[in-house]
Design a protein around this motif. Structure first.
Motif, mmCIF file in Angstrom:
data_model
loop_
_atom_site.group_PDB
_atom_site.id
_atom_site.type_symbol
_atom_site.label_atom_id
_atom_site.label_comp_id
_atom_site.label_asym_id
_atom_site.label_seq_id
_atom_site.Cartn_x
_atom_site.Cartn_y
_atom_site.Cartn_z
ATOM 1 N N ILE A 504 -5.765 11.199 8.887
ATOM 2 C CA ILE A 504 -5.878 10.862 7.467
ATOM 3 C C ILE A 504 -6.604 9.533 7.315
ATOM 4 O O ILE A 504 -6.389 8.592 8.095
ATOM 5 N N ILE A 505 -7.490 9.488 6.339
ATOM 6 C CA ILE A 505 -8.232 8.269 6.027
ATOM 7 C C ILE A 505 -7.639 7.707 4.740
ATOM 8 O O ILE A 505 -7.602 8.386 3.711
ATOM 9 N N GLU A 506 -7.161 6.483 4.805
ATOM 10 C CA GLU A 506 -6.461 5.880 3.677
ATOM 11 C C GLU A 506 -7.095 4.554 3.296
ATOM 12 O O GLU A 506 -7.562 3.802 4.160
ATOM 13 N N LYS A 507 -7.081 4.261 2.026
ATOM 14 C CA LYS A 507 -7.553 2.971 1.524
ATOM 15 C C LYS A 507 -6.358 2.186 1.020
ATOM 16 O O LYS A 507 -5.593 2.672 0.180
ATOM 17 N N LYS A 508 -6.213 0.974 1.540
ATOM 18 C CA LYS A 508 -5.089 0.133 1.150
ATOM 19 C C LYS A 508 -5.599 -1.154 0.526
ATOM 20 O O LYS A 508 -6.492 -1.801 1.073
ATOM 21 N N ALA A 509 -5.023 -1.514 -0.604
ATOM 22 C CA ALA A 509 -5.477 -2.699 -1.333
ATOM 23 C C ALA A 509 -4.365 -3.740 -1.369
ATOM 24 O O ALA A 509 -3.186 -3.420 -1.473
#
Length: 560
Positions: A504-509
């Motif tokens: 899974i490719i996730e973007k975390k801010a």
């Protein structure tokens, strides 16, 4: 296959490292999570153009590293031909990007981008999001056919390309040589003038260097005489303070010392040798001064000869060798113009011979292509049926270019009919975006069996498909992955369910930054991701159960 991907400081990636497995590796994630950056980083490592501002904000550099394990013997041999230093059959490709420049390395050695792309072509085949659009161009169709038949036509294609170059050179020579009578007469006159000018000079190899040295000596003769005379005054007379007078006094002193200590003899002998050397030195200077002659006439003659040579160099070449070579070439051209009719006839015969040879090779290539086109069309049709084109017809039409090319004479394109009763039409005029995507997948699946490339990447090959068709696409990917490593970025649960390994490719801010991460999912996490892809909203128990059943169905499908 691609064992490992390591990315650092690239766009919104802080640092990512992922290990891939054999067979089918699925990458999924929310829209905007950075899936395209992952594939983009692989492309960058393999020599693609580096976008501006790709280095992560606040970092000094960006780095992408790929580790391949090569098993195919043909690929290993091809890499050796490219002088790639293999280490345990591994190829480590890295690219470091720093302030407008980048450095690419293969197994630790810096390589140019051109070589990097040649290496990449042996290791990996990347199908980008818009690559299927290339199918609307006919030139792509012929390239696909040639790739399909490469083992049979490789040598012949090289012969065609070589023959075409020879033919074009002969044709260009004929066109350049074709002049009217007035121009031919002017050329003869001009060539005769140039040849006469060069031959009249009677040049000799190395003459200019000798003359330059002579001119330098003659033009500075007075300075040489004055300088050597001063040196002679300092070393060659008995006046107080001269070298000879000082050495003489030193010798006398040493002679007296010998009676006190025999070890002083070594100094006396050395001084005696020195005295002899000074005498020889002075005698040679004196002889030179008596012989040197400041001859203004010789100086003028030498200068005029140098001016003549420099003038010829300005017209015909930088060296005497260049001038003499130009003269010989001019004589050859003059002979052709003097015997013009015979010269032109010989050129025409040469063009005809080379054209005939090219024609023979091109038609032989065309016949092999047509034979393989029939096989390729049947293979593509079967693959399209597997991808839910139920009533498809597929073929390849051949026309002939008006003139030869480096690739032969074939002007070929794919034809398709996707509905019963419809005429077959050019592929680019009938297929939709989703259909083109499936057609490209069908073609890739066929070429994969003909290639030694071990790793295939599909970036959203599922664009424009859904439902039963999506299931068919997933099954085709599973079939390809039986003999090849496949990396596939997808947004469809039917395809993700087929994964042998799921990432899974996730973007975390956070308050100050945004980062993209990639991580491996276990069985339970994979089912949760499938559920998200199915519902897109709340993950109910029903949705999770559907995801679990989809995973089981995919697992059973792969057994057959």
């Amino acid at each position: 296959m691609l064992l490992n991907l390591h990315v650092k400081n690239l766009a919104i990636i802080d640092e990512v490292e992922v290990y891939f497995s054999d067979n089918l590796n699925i990458l999924s994630g929310e829209t905007g999570a950075g899936k395209s950056i992952i594939i983009g980083s692989i492309n960058i490592a393999l020599g693609a153009k580096v976008p501006k501002d790709i280095i992560r904000k606040g970092a000094d550099y960006a780095l992408v590293e790929l580790v391949f394990q090569v098993e195919d013997i043909n690929c290993i041999e091809a890499l050796k031909e490219l002088d790639v230093p293999l280490q345990d059959n591994q190829v480590i490709i890295s690219r470091k990007i720093m302030n407008g420049r980048s450095v690419s390395k293969v197994n630790g050695e810096i390589v140019p981008t051109s070589l990097l792309k040649d290496i990449a072509a042996l290791l990996i085949d990347i199908h980008g999001q818009h690559e299927h659009q290339s199918l609307i161009h006919k030139r792509t169709h012929l390239n696909i056919l040639d790739r399909y038949a490469k083992e049979e036509i490789k040598d012949l294609k090289e012969k065609v390309a070589h023959s075409f170059q020879i033919y074009r050179n002969a044709l260009n020579e004929l066109n350049d040589a074709s002049v009217d009578e007035d121009k031919r007469i002017r050329e003869i006159s001009f060539l005769e003038y140039e040849i006469n000018e060069i031959e009249s000079a009677r040049l000799k190899e190395g003459e200019d260097e000798e003359l330059t040295a002579q001119f330098k000596k003659l033009s500075n003769a007075n300075s040489i005489v004055e300088g050597l005379s001063s040196v002679y005054q300092l070393t060659g007379n008995e006046d107080s303070g001269s070298v000879s007078e000082s050495i003489g006094q030193a010798s006398k002193i040493l002679s007296k010392m010998e009676s006190y200590d025999k070890e002083v003899t070594q100094f006396t002998n050395f001084m005696s040798d020195l005295e002899d050397m000074i005498h020889d030195f002075n005698r040679n200077i004196k002889d030179y001064l008596e012989q040197i002659n400041v001859d203004r006439e010789e100086l003028n003659i030498t200068g005029e000869r140098l001016d003549l040579i420099h003038n010829l160099k300005s017209k015909y070449g930088n060296t005497i060798s260049d001038i003499l070579r130009y003269c010989e070439e001019s004589k050859t051209r003059l002979e052709k113009y003097l015997d013009y009719d015979n010269y032109i006839n010989q050129l025409r015969k040469k063009v005809e011979i080379e054209r005939t040879n090219l024609e023979d090779l091109s038609y032989r290539l065309s016949e092999i292509r047509k034979r393989n086109a029939s096989k390729l069309s049947l293979d593509i049709k079967e693959a399209l049926i597997d991808l839910n084109f139920l009533d498809v017809r597929f073929d390849m039409n051949f026309a002939t270019f008006s003139d030869f090319t480096y690739n032969g004479i074939d002007d070929a394109e794919f034809l398709i009919s996707t509905n019963p009763g419809e005429d077959m039409k050019p592929l680019g005029k009938i297929a939709s975006g989703g259909e083109l995507s499936r057609i490209m997948l069908a073609i890739k699946s066929i070429l994969a069996n003909n290639d030694s490339i071990e790793t295939l990447i599909f970036d959203e090959i599922d664009v424009g498909v859904s439902g039963r068709t999506a299931q068919k696409v997933s099954e085709k990917l599973a079939v390809i992955s039986q003999n090849h490593q496949v990396l596939c970025i997808t947004h469809l649960p039917q395809i993700a369910a087929m994964a042998d390994e799921h990432y899974i490719i996730e973007k975390k801010a956070s308050e100050n930054s945004t980062t993209t991460k990639i991580r491996h999912l276990d069985e339970s996490e994979s089912i949760q991701e499938l559920a998200r892809m199915l519902s897109g909203a709340e993950l109910t128990e029903t949705v999770i159960q559907n995801a679990r059943e989809m995973k089981e169905l995919a697992s059973n499908t792969k057994k057959y």
